[in-house]
Design an enzyme around this catalytic site. Sequence first.
Site, PDB file in Angstrom:
ATOM      1  N   SER A 148       0.866  -1.180   0.000  1.00 51.71           N
ATOM      2  CA  SER A 148       0.000   0.000   0.000  1.00 51.71           C
ATOM      3  C   SER A 148       0.899   1.225   0.000  1.00 51.71           C
ATOM      4  O   SER A 148       2.074   1.123   0.388  1.00 51.71           O
ATOM      5  CB  SER A 148      -0.859  -0.005   1.277  1.00 51.71           C
ATOM      6  N   TYR A 161      -1.753  -1.209  10.306  1.00 57.87           N
ATOM      7  CA  TYR A 161      -1.849  -1.345   8.846  1.00 57.87           C
ATOM      8  C   TYR A 161      -0.546  -0.908   8.191  1.00 57.87           C
ATOM      9  O   TYR A 161       0.066  -1.642   7.404  1.00 57.87           O
ATOM     10  CB  TYR A 161      -3.029  -0.512   8.325  1.00 57.87           C
TER      11      TYR A 161
HETATM   12  P1  NAD Z   1     -11.394  -6.122   0.232  1.00 57.78           P
HETATM   13  O1  NAD Z   1     -11.758  -6.075   1.665  1.00 57.78           O
HETATM   14  O2  NAD Z   1     -12.312  -5.550  -0.796  1.00 57.78           O
HETATM   15  O3  NAD Z   1     -11.043  -7.602  -0.207  1.00 57.78           O
HETATM   16  C1  NAD Z   1     -10.189  -8.369   0.565  1.00 57.78           C
HETATM   17  C2  NAD Z   1     -10.567  -9.833   0.381  1.00 57.78           C
HETATM   18  O4  NAD Z   1      -9.791 -10.569   1.322  1.00 57.78           O
HETATM   19  C3  NAD Z   1     -12.047 -10.112   0.676  1.00 57.78           C
HETATM   20  O5  NAD Z   1     -12.593 -10.978  -0.298  1.00 57.78           O
HETATM   21  C4  NAD Z   1     -12.001 -10.768   2.046  1.00 57.78           C
HETATM   22  O6  NAD Z   1     -13.072 -11.690   2.273  1.00 57.78           O
HETATM   23  C5  NAD Z   1     -10.656 -11.445   2.013  1.00 57.78           C
HETATM   24  N1  NAD Z   1     -10.133 -11.688   3.350  1.00 57.78           N
HETATM   25  C6  NAD Z   1     -10.118 -10.843   4.405  1.00 57.78           C
HETATM   26  N2  NAD Z   1      -9.593 -11.460   5.483  1.00 57.78           N
HETATM   27  C7  NAD Z   1      -9.273 -12.723   5.082  1.00 57.78           C
HETATM   28  C8  NAD Z   1      -8.715 -13.844   5.748  1.00 57.78           C
HETATM   29  N3  NAD Z   1      -8.395 -13.800   7.045  1.00 57.78           N
HETATM   30  N4  NAD Z   1      -8.530 -14.976   5.036  1.00 57.78           N
HETATM   31  C9  NAD Z   1      -8.866 -15.037   3.718  1.00 57.78           C
HETATM   32  N5  NAD Z   1      -9.408 -14.009   3.048  1.00 57.78           N
HETATM   33  C10 NAD Z   1      -9.611 -12.871   3.728  1.00 57.78           C
HETATM   34  O7  NAD Z   1      -9.968  -5.390   0.150  1.00 57.78           O
HETATM   35  P2  NAD Z   1      -9.206  -4.776  -1.107  1.00 57.78           P
HETATM   36  O8  NAD Z   1      -9.415  -3.323  -1.101  1.00 57.78           O
HETATM   37  O9  NAD Z   1      -9.493  -5.540  -2.331  1.00 57.78           O
HETATM   38  O10 NAD Z   1      -7.706  -5.023  -0.617  1.00 57.78           O
HETATM   39  C11 NAD Z   1      -6.893  -6.041  -1.138  1.00 57.78           C
HETATM   40  C12 NAD Z   1      -5.457  -5.725  -0.746  1.00 57.78           C
HETATM   41  O11 NAD Z   1      -5.087  -4.434  -1.252  1.00 57.78           O
HETATM   42  C13 NAD Z   1      -5.248  -5.662   0.771  1.00 57.78           C
HETATM   43  O12 NAD Z   1      -3.999  -6.227   1.103  1.00 57.78           O
HETATM   44  C14 NAD Z   1      -5.246  -4.172   1.039  1.00 57.78           C
HETATM   45  O13 NAD Z   1      -4.530  -3.821   2.196  1.00 57.78           O
HETATM   46  C15 NAD Z   1      -4.572  -3.639  -0.219  1.00 57.78           C
HETATM   47  N6  NAD Z   1      -4.852  -2.234  -0.472  1.00 57.78           N
HETATM   48  C16 NAD Z   1      -6.129  -1.792  -0.665  1.00 57.78           C
HETATM   49  C17 NAD Z   1      -6.348  -0.429  -0.890  1.00 57.78           C
HETATM   50  C18 NAD Z   1      -7.729   0.124  -1.115  1.00 57.78           C
HETATM   51  O14 NAD Z   1      -7.875   1.356  -1.160  1.00 57.78           O
HETATM   52  N7  NAD Z   1      -8.743  -0.685  -1.290  1.00 57.78           N
HETATM   53  C19 NAD Z   1      -5.269   0.453  -0.914  1.00 57.78           C
HETATM   54  C20 NAD Z   1      -3.989  -0.035  -0.738  1.00 57.78           C
HETATM   55  C21 NAD Z   1      -3.792  -1.388  -0.508  1.00 57.78           C
END
Ligand code: NAD
Length: 265
Positions: A148, A161
């Site tokens: 991130s 985080y």
């Molecule tokens: P999201 O919450 O939309 O999706 C995450 C997925 O992971 C979901 O399907 C959830 O069910 C699954 N998940 C959560 N905990 C879990 C566990 N213990 N075991 C198995 N599956 C699990 O999140 P996202 O926005 O798609 O984020 C994905 C990645 O991108 C993450 O690592 C997040 O930190 C990173 N990220 C997201 C953003 C953003 O703005 N959305 C920004 C920077 C980084």
Amino acid sequence: MDMKALELLAPRAGLRVLITGGASGIGLAIAKAFLSTGARVHVCDIDGKAIDTLSTATPGITGTRANVADQADVARVFDDVDRELGGLDVLINNAGIAGPTGGIDEIEASDWEKTVDINLNSHFQFTRRAVPKLRQAADGGVIVFISSVAGRLGYGFRTPYSATKWAVVGLAKSLAIELGPDNIRVNAVQPGIVKGPRMEGVIAARAKQLGISYEDMEARYLEKISLRRMVTQEEVAASVLFLASPAGSAISGQALSVCGNVETL
Ligand code: NAD
């Protein structure tokens, strides 16, 4: 751009790809992007319903319901990978949670530990099991950690985080050194503020914490992005495809921000 250069931008068809947390959000966008190039994709996710819906609706994607923080579940995922894919070319360590919002003396130790378990420890567990398979990958293996911008900038009141997102960059850079001689490339992708329900939750939590409206909080976030917009899941997925394509074949040990240039958090 000539045809040869365009071809270099597409990952080889038939790549075997494992994506953690791949049933929704960025992980799902990455799964669909790989699928569109002819890859075979296996996802795991804690949301069993989303896995069932996805694997039923999308031929070419198989799935395992699994909590990435549970070692027995991780072992089951790899049993399924062996059965469904028969090997592995690409591991995408994507699963992650936002973790708690609050000052260091306010957040619960259990919330800190849960964030570290899901955002960091699980990536270790998946990577150590994937590496022996990636060593056998015909064109070399690929590992991408989804970090991130909070993994290149400080992020007050989101310490667990941010700490985990910096940690996976350290993991990626160290593993690039360790695994380079085995022709395994290891990189991190650092999404910025990604459009979608997850970010809406983050903005709402931060707004509540600061006692301001959602709209004011969103405007504060956009002011800190040079392009003055959020990025899309598809833009993040495209950068992951690039890293797995022949065009990315000399790239290892890097953290690539896909964020419109977030200047500060
Ligand atoms: P999201 O919450 O939309 O999706 C995450 C997925 O992971 C979901 O399907 C959830 O069910 C699954 N998940 C959560 N905990 C879990 C566990 N213990 N075991 C198995 N599956 C699990 O999140 P996202 O926005 O798609 O984020 C994905 C990645 O991108 C993450 O690592 C997040 O930190 C990173 N990220 C997201 C953003 C953003 O703005 N959305 C920004 C920077 C980084």
